[in-house]
Structure formats: structure tokens, C-alpha cells
Design a protein around this motif. Structure first.
Motif, PDB file in Angstrom:
ATOM      1  N   UNK A  42       0.785  -1.227   0.000  1.00 25.02           N
ATOM      2  CA  UNK A  42       0.000   0.000   0.000  1.00 25.02           C
ATOM      3  C   UNK A  42       0.809   1.265   0.000  1.00 25.02           C
ATOM      4  N   UNK A  43       2.130   1.169  -0.311  1.00 26.65           N
ATOM      5  CA  UNK A  43       2.976   2.362  -0.366  1.00 26.65           C
ATOM      6  C   UNK A  43       2.625   3.203  -1.591  1.00 26.65           C
ATOM      7  N   UNK A  44       2.846   4.491  -1.454  1.00 30.00           N
ATOM      8  CA  UNK A  44       2.631   5.380  -2.592  1.00 30.00           C
ATOM      9  C   UNK A  44       3.729   5.152  -3.626  1.00 30.00           C
ATOM     10  N   UNK A  45       3.328   5.020  -4.904  1.00 28.25           N
ATOM     11  CA  UNK A  45       4.285   4.765  -5.979  1.00 28.25           C
ATOM     12  C   UNK A  45       4.270   5.917  -6.961  1.00 28.25           C
ATOM     13  N   UNK A  46       5.405   6.552  -7.130  1.00 26.69           N
ATOM     14  CA  UNK A  46       5.540   7.625  -8.118  1.00 26.69           C
ATOM     15  C   UNK A  46       6.791   7.371  -8.940  1.00 26.69           C
ATOM     16  N   UNK A  47       6.840   7.984 -10.109  1.00 28.28           N
ATOM     17  CA  UNK A  47       8.024   7.839 -10.947  1.00 28.28           C
ATOM     18  C   UNK A  47       8.400   9.212 -11.502  1.00 28.28           C
ATOM     19  N   UNK A  48       9.658   9.522 -11.426  1.00 26.00           N
ATOM     20  CA  UNK A  48      10.173  10.809 -11.916  1.00 26.00           C
ATOM     21  C   UNK A  48      10.819  10.577 -13.274  1.00 26.00           C
ATOM     22  N   UNK A  49      10.249  11.187 -14.302  1.00 25.55           N
ATOM     23  CA  UNK A  49      10.808  11.018 -15.643  1.00 25.55           C
ATOM     24  C   UNK A  49      12.208  11.625 -15.772  1.00 25.55           C
ATOM     25  N   UNK A  50      12.474  12.816 -15.171  1.00 22.95           N
ATOM     26  CA  UNK A  50      13.854  13.326 -15.224  1.00 22.95           C
ATOM     27  C   UNK A  50      14.856  12.372 -14.574  1.00 22.95           C
ATOM     28  N   UNK A  51      14.470  11.774 -13.439  1.00 28.78           N
ATOM     29  CA  UNK A  51      15.365  10.826 -12.774  1.00 28.78           C
ATOM     30  C   UNK A  51      15.593   9.596 -13.645  1.00 28.78           C
ATOM     31  N   UNK A  52      14.515   9.118 -14.263  1.00 33.02           N
ATOM     32  CA  UNK A  52      14.635   7.961 -15.152  1.00 33.02           C
ATOM     33  C   UNK A  52      15.550   8.289 -16.328  1.00 33.02           C
ATOM     34  N   UNK A  53      15.431   9.489 -16.853  1.00 34.53           N
ATOM     35  CA  UNK A  53      16.285   9.907 -17.973  1.00 34.53           C
ATOM     36  C   UNK A  53      17.752   9.964 -17.546  1.00 34.53           C
TER      37      UNK A  53
END
Length: 479
Positions: free
Chosen positions: A208-219
Motif C-alpha cells: 500500500x505504499x505510494x508509488x511515483x516515478x520521476x521522468x527526469x530521474x529515469x532519464x
């Protein structure tokens, strides 16, 4: 949770666990390991067909190499996204998606009629592997008691380490009696079986943790890791200035990635895993051994074929017993971890592999010496790889399991790519001057092999020093 608490937390989770592995969990592990196995099998078996592919598609060696380099590049991007994927999506759905993606890539490869189509197939397969590989490690960490982790990770190592051994033999037989398309066709039934087994047995591990993704970090991480792999893969063929520039770009991108992750409330990969000394030092030891083993695996077929004049099938058969022994030892070492400290096994494995490296360096001109030495070297490598992986991951608190799994799997892949690239550069660098001095081709390759091995002996000397330090870190934590 502070840096001082992971050992206690991990031990508590494993307390009272039985040594008997739950059958459902064993099926899950094998089903997930099958995808990694098939990914490596397709890579090592397809390499046997490179000469056929170059003729069929009218391409050169630098172009066909992108079947391997491109695969590693996509893995470098896919694996760091796994903490987000594990937290965001239902585990069974994630696994089945990985199977479907991998199967789509496999079918695309089976029907490929051009090099771009075949390359696209390999890239799609890498996406499936990039999802399944860290998911496998995370499931073991989440669902297996502490005493069973070594055994399960040993089974994973057995399954995945068998692929490099079987790949050349499998690829050689398929190319000789069928054609290279069948490398992919034959894999499809096994993918269906793995998907069916996982669909029945996998349970959800989300909390149940919040999941986010950062596109700049992925890049940033994609650019950084991709540049490392490209620089290592082509350092022997591209201009030195270009290689250094790409390496510098990699360093800048990865440094920027680490800084952004430290400041982020919801990082793509929590780099605070490196704040745990047992994890960091254990991971470096694992990377040094991984790079060394894969570097040796690159050098030995060249020694056997170019230096000793053996055929490709003979070379594969000479190396097969060693790889099989190594795979079997992975399971045995996994069981030993239940009763022995990981660092005790590592301190046996590192100097043992060094001794066998010296034996190969001293006696490189007979196939039977390679067969015997490799049969001992690979099992001793298992005394390092499985314990180092298990020990490193056990140092982390439970909330960092997905991040530790992604970090470890990513850097293992990176170490393998670097080890292979270094071996290739060393072999070319030592062979060329020997040939220029008038040395016969066979003797030049034998001499280049021995010279190259001195570098990997030095690599493991560093690993031994770090293994001693890891022992002290472990003893201090126990105290």
C-alpha cells in the motif's frame, strides 16, 4: 528506520523459519528464474549464429554486436523502474505482463526477416527480462524466511548460471541442424509453461505504499548507465577521446541522479541503500567477481579456438562441465548459508578462484587443463556470488527491499558488461603487438590470454581485501 536496525529487523523476520521451502514459493522462484534463463540463453546461443547473421543480412561485426549491446542498454533502463512497478502494480499482473512482453519479443525474433526486426525483438525481450529479474529477488526477500533466502537465491543462480553454459551448445546444434530462427521457436513452450505456473502461484507483495516515478530521474539513470555500457563495449574500437567523453557524461548523469534521489520524497531508486556498509561492500565484492567470471568466460572460448585450434562445438563442450558444476554448487552453497556465515564462504571462494586463475595463466596451451581448471573455478565462484548477494540484501531494512533488489541487479549487469568489455580490449591489445612482432597466430592468442588473466588476478586481489573488510563489518554488527 535507522542504519543500525536492519540486522535486527531482518533477523526477526527470519526467526523461527523452517528450513523446508514452501512448494508454492519454489514454483514462483523457478517460474520467474525461467525468464532470466531464457533471456541469457537467447543471448549466448544467438552469438554462435553471428557469422551466419552477418552473411544473411550483409552486416559487419560492429553492427551485429548491437544485438548484445542493445539488450544491455534496455536492461539498464528497465531494471531501475522496478521499485516503482513493484509498489504500483499487482505482482501477478506484473509477472504476466513480463511474460507477454518477453513472448512477443521471442515471436518477433522467430519471424525476423531483417536485422532491424531481429534487433527490435531483442530489445523487446530485454524489457520483459528487466521487469522479471528484480521482481524475482524482491519476492524472495519479501516471502522467504531469512534461513531460506540463501537456498532460494542459490536455486536462482543455478538456473541462470546454466544458461551461459548451455547457450553455445544449444545455439551450435540449432544452427547446424535447423536454422537460427529455431533458437526462438523452441523457447515459446517454456515461456507458456512459466507463465501458467506463475499465474497459479504468485501472490501480491504490495504494502500500500505510494508509488511515483520521476521522468527526469529515469532519464538521468538511463543516460548514465547507457553511457557506461557503450563506453565499455566500444572502448577498444572507438577513438579514445570519444570514449573518455562518454564515460565523463556517464559520471555526470549518475552523480546528478544520486543527488536528485537524495532530495526526493519518493525516489525512483532509494540510493540510501549505500548508507549500509554491509550492503555496499558486499555488492562491490559481488561486482568484482561477476566481472571476473564473465571476463574469463569471454576469454576461454577464444583461447580454445584461436590459441589451441579447437572447433566451436568442442570449445563449448570443454566448458560445459565447469558451468554445470558451478550451477550445481550454487544450490549447495545456498544450503550452506543456513549454517555458515556468508563471509566465511566468500573468504574461501575469492582466493580459490585466484589460484585457479593462476593455474590457467601458467598452463594455457592444453584443452584438458582448461577443462579441469574451469570445473574447479566455477564452483568456487559460487562460494562468492550467492553468499555476497544474500548477505548484501540481508543488510537492508524491509522497506528498502525493492530498491536493494533493483540496485543489485542493475550493477550486476553492469559488472558483467564491463568485465566482458575489459576482456575484449585486453585480448585485442595483447594480441596485436605479438602478431606485429612475427609471433604465430596461435601463440599470440595463448600469450595474450595469459597476459589478460593477470589483470583479473589483480581484480580479485582487490576483492579479497574488501572481503576481509566485509568480515570485520559483519563481526562488528554481530557484536
Amino acid at each position: 528506520m535507522g542504519a543500525s536496525s536492519p540486522t535486527t529487523t531482518t533477523t526477526d523476520r527470519g526467526a523461527g523459519g523452517s528450513d523446508r521451502i514452501e512448494p508454492r514459493l519454489l514454483v514462483v522462484v523457478v517460474a520467474l528464474a525461467a525468464l532470466t534463463f531464457l533471456g541469457v540463453l537467447s543471448e549466448t546461443s544467438l552469438s554462435i549464429a553471428y557469422s551466419d547473421l552477418m552473411g544473411e543480412f550483409a552486416i559487419n561485426a560492429a553492427t551485429v554486436q548491437w544485438l548484445t549491446t542493445g539488450y544491455l542498454l534496455v536492461l539498464a533502463v528497465a531494471i531501475p523502474t522496478s521499485p516503482f512497478l513493484v509498489r504500483r502494480f499487482a505482482t501477478k499482473r506484473l509477472f504476466l505482463t513480463a511474460v507477454l512482453i518477453f513472448t512477443a519479443g521471442t515471436l518477433l525474433g522467430a519471424f525476423a526477416v531483417s536485422f532491424p526486426m531481429l534487433l527490435a525483438a531483442r530489445l523487446v525481450m530485454a524489457v520483459g527480462t528487466g521487469v522479471s529479474m528484480p521482481l524475482l529477488t524482491t519476492i524472495v526477500l519479501e516471502q522467504a524466511p531469512l534461513r531460506q533466502r540463501g537456498m532460494l537465491l542459490g536455486i536462482v543462480a543455478m538456473v541462470t548460471c546454466t544458461a551461459p553454459a548451455l547457450g553455445p551448445v544449444y545455439g551450435g546444434m540449432v544452427v547446424e541442424y535447423l536454422d537460427w530462427h529455431w533458437i526462438f521457436y523452441i523457447m515459446v513452450p517454456f515461456l507458456v509453461a512459466a507463465g501458467a505456473a506463475g499465474a497459479v502461484t504468485i501472490t501480491d507483495i504490495r504494502k500500500g505504499e505510494r508509488a511515483t516515478i520521476s521522468l527526469p530521474a529515469l532519464l538521468l539513470v538511463a543516460v548514465g548507465l547507457s553511457c557506461v555500457i557503450v563506453a565499455c563495449s566500444f572502448c577498444g574500437t572507438w577513438p579514445a577521446l570519444l570514449t573518455v567523453g562518454i564515460a565523463a557524461l556517464a559520471a555526470l548523469a549518475l552523480a546528478a541522479f544520486a543527488m536528485t534521489q537524495l532530495r526526493s520524497a519518493h525516489p525512483l531508486v532509494d540510493v540510501r541503500v549505500f548508507a549500509h556498509p554491509g550492503f555496499t561492500v558486499g555488492l562491490i565484492v559481488l561486482m568484482l567477481m561477476q566481472g571476473t567470471i564473465l571476463g574469463i568466460n569471454f576469454l576461454l572460448p577464444i583461447l580454445l579456438q584461436r590459441g589451441q585450434g579447437e572447433g566451436s562445438m568442442t570449445a563449448a563442450l570443454v566448458l560445459l562441465p565447469g558451468a554445470a558444476c558451478g550451477a550445481l554448487m550454487s544450490v549447495i552453497v545456498g544450503r550452506l548459508l543456513g549454517a555458515h556465515r556468508a563471509t566465511s564462504l566468500i573468504l574461501i571462494g575469492v582466493p580459490g578462484v585466484m589460484i585457479l586463475e593462476l593455474a590457467l595463466l601458467a598452463f594455457p596451451d592444453r584443452w584438458w587443463t582448461v577443462l579441469v581448471a574451469y570445473m574447479i573455478l566455477m564452483p568456487l565462484g559460487g562460494f562468492v556470488q550467492v553468499p555476497a548477494q544474500t548477505h548484501s540484501l540481508n543488510q537492508l531494512p524491509e522497506r528498502l527491499n525493492p530498491d536493494g533488489s533493483a540496485t543489485l541487479n542493475t550493477l550486476q549487469q553492469l559488472a558483467g558488461a564491463i568485465g566482458t568489455a575489459v576482456a575484449s580490449t585486453l585480448m585485442d591489445g595483447f594480441t596485436a603487438p605479438a602478431l606485429a612482432d612475427g609471433t604465430g597466430e596461435a601463440d599470440a592468442y595463448v600469450t595474450a590470454f595469459s597476459s589478460s588473466m593477470t589483470v583479473f588476478v589483480g581484480t580479485l586481489a582487490v576483492a579479497f581485501v574488501l572481503a576481509v573488510a566485509l568480515r570485520r563489518i559483519e563481526s562488528a554488527a554481530r557484536a
